[in-house]
Design a protein around this motif. Structure first.
Motif, mmCIF file in Angstrom:
data_model
loop_
_atom_site.group_PDB
_atom_site.id
_atom_site.type_symbol
_atom_site.label_atom_id
_atom_site.label_comp_id
_atom_site.label_asym_id
_atom_site.label_seq_id
_atom_site.Cartn_x
_atom_site.Cartn_y
_atom_site.Cartn_z
ATOM 1 N N MET A 1 -10.271 -2.943 -49.544
ATOM 2 C CA MET A 1 -8.839 -2.401 -49.827
ATOM 3 C C MET A 1 -8.428 -2.283 -48.577
ATOM 4 N N THR A 2 -6.763 -2.322 -48.687
ATOM 5 C CA THR A 2 -5.979 -2.368 -47.485
ATOM 6 C C THR A 2 -5.474 -0.993 -47.390
ATOM 7 N N THR A 25 -18.452 10.413 -56.579
ATOM 8 C CA THR A 25 -19.368 10.409 -57.567
ATOM 9 C C THR A 25 -18.967 10.604 -58.788
ATOM 10 N N ARG A 26 -18.431 11.741 -59.018
ATOM 11 C CA ARG A 26 -17.831 11.685 -60.327
ATOM 12 C C ARG A 26 -16.665 10.885 -60.854
ATOM 13 N N LEU A 33 -15.038 3.234 -61.799
ATOM 14 C CA LEU A 33 -14.746 2.718 -60.608
ATOM 15 C C LEU A 33 -15.774 2.178 -59.602
ATOM 16 N N ASP A 34 -15.606 1.224 -58.992
ATOM 17 C CA ASP A 34 -16.516 0.863 -57.990
ATOM 18 C C ASP A 34 -16.407 1.998 -56.774
ATOM 19 N N ALA A 40 -11.087 5.468 -52.246
ATOM 20 C CA ALA A 40 -9.789 5.175 -51.889
ATOM 21 C C ALA A 40 -8.736 6.020 -52.684
ATOM 22 N N VAL A 41 -9.089 6.465 -54.226
ATOM 23 C CA VAL A 41 -8.581 7.011 -55.136
ATOM 24 C C VAL A 41 -8.713 8.552 -54.741
ATOM 25 N N MET A 42 -9.856 9.115 -54.158
ATOM 26 C CA MET A 42 -10.128 10.360 -53.822
ATOM 27 C C MET A 42 -9.307 10.672 -52.647
ATOM 28 N N ALA A 43 -9.392 9.818 -51.643
ATOM 29 C CA ALA A 43 -8.499 9.947 -50.321
ATOM 30 C C ALA A 43 -7.171 10.313 -50.589
#
Length: 165
Positions: A1-2, A25-26, A33-34, A40-43
């Motif tokens: 990811m960039t 992990t959830r 998602l991998d 990235a989503v959580m961040a």
């Protein structure tokens, strides 16, 4: 990811490693998602919440992918409430927009997302820009979760309706 390079600090820095890993992990388990994408989503969801902790003239809105992280975190009510009070000194509400309410002041979703990204950049946190892009109107695309491909369901914002604090 960039990632857009600011200071290299992501929203993950706002919570403990243990909590971040539990939330990621959830997302992996429930959303399929991998792990790198879930991180990235959580961040970015945490960076979004940091931006929400500062008053803005209009509500901030998450992208569809980032909203996954917000939904995941808010379901852990004790941790989410603690996070909100530590970060913002208040609870950061998740407010779905009902279809009958229409768009916020006529603002289109691209403008709302751009405004939100600018607010997040002002926090100094690093984002993953691919999580904030619209799907170019193909709402049958795998990554789309909303009619307009930008938010959950009919839409979400960080502020209660009717101007309540």
């Amino acid at each position: 990811m960039t990632a857009v390079l600011n200071n290299g600090v992501t929203g993950a820095s706002l919570v403990s490693d243990e909590l971040f890993n539990r939330l990621v992990t959830r997302i992996v388990t429930r959303e399929g998602l991998d792990r790198p994408e879930a991180e990235a989503v959580m961040a970015d969801a945490l960076a979004f919440l940091k931006a929400c902790s500062v008053p803005h003239g209009r509500p901030l809105v998450p992208s569809a992918k980032v909203d996954i992280g917000w939904h995941t975190f808010i379901l852990d009510t004790l941790e989410y409430e603690r996070f909100c009070w530590n970060l913002a000194g208040r609870f950061l509400h998740h407010v779905p927009t009902d279809p009958s309410e229409g768009e916020d002041g006529g603002e289109d979703q691209a403008a709302a997302l751009a405004r939100t990204v600018a607010a997040i950049h002002s926090t100094g946190l690093t984002l993953h820009p691919e999580l904030w892009e619209r799907c170019a109107g193909d709402c049958e695309a795998k990554d789309c979760r909303a009619k307009d491909c930008s938010q959950c369901h009919a839409g979400c914002s960080d502020r209660p309706r009717h101007g309540a604090a």
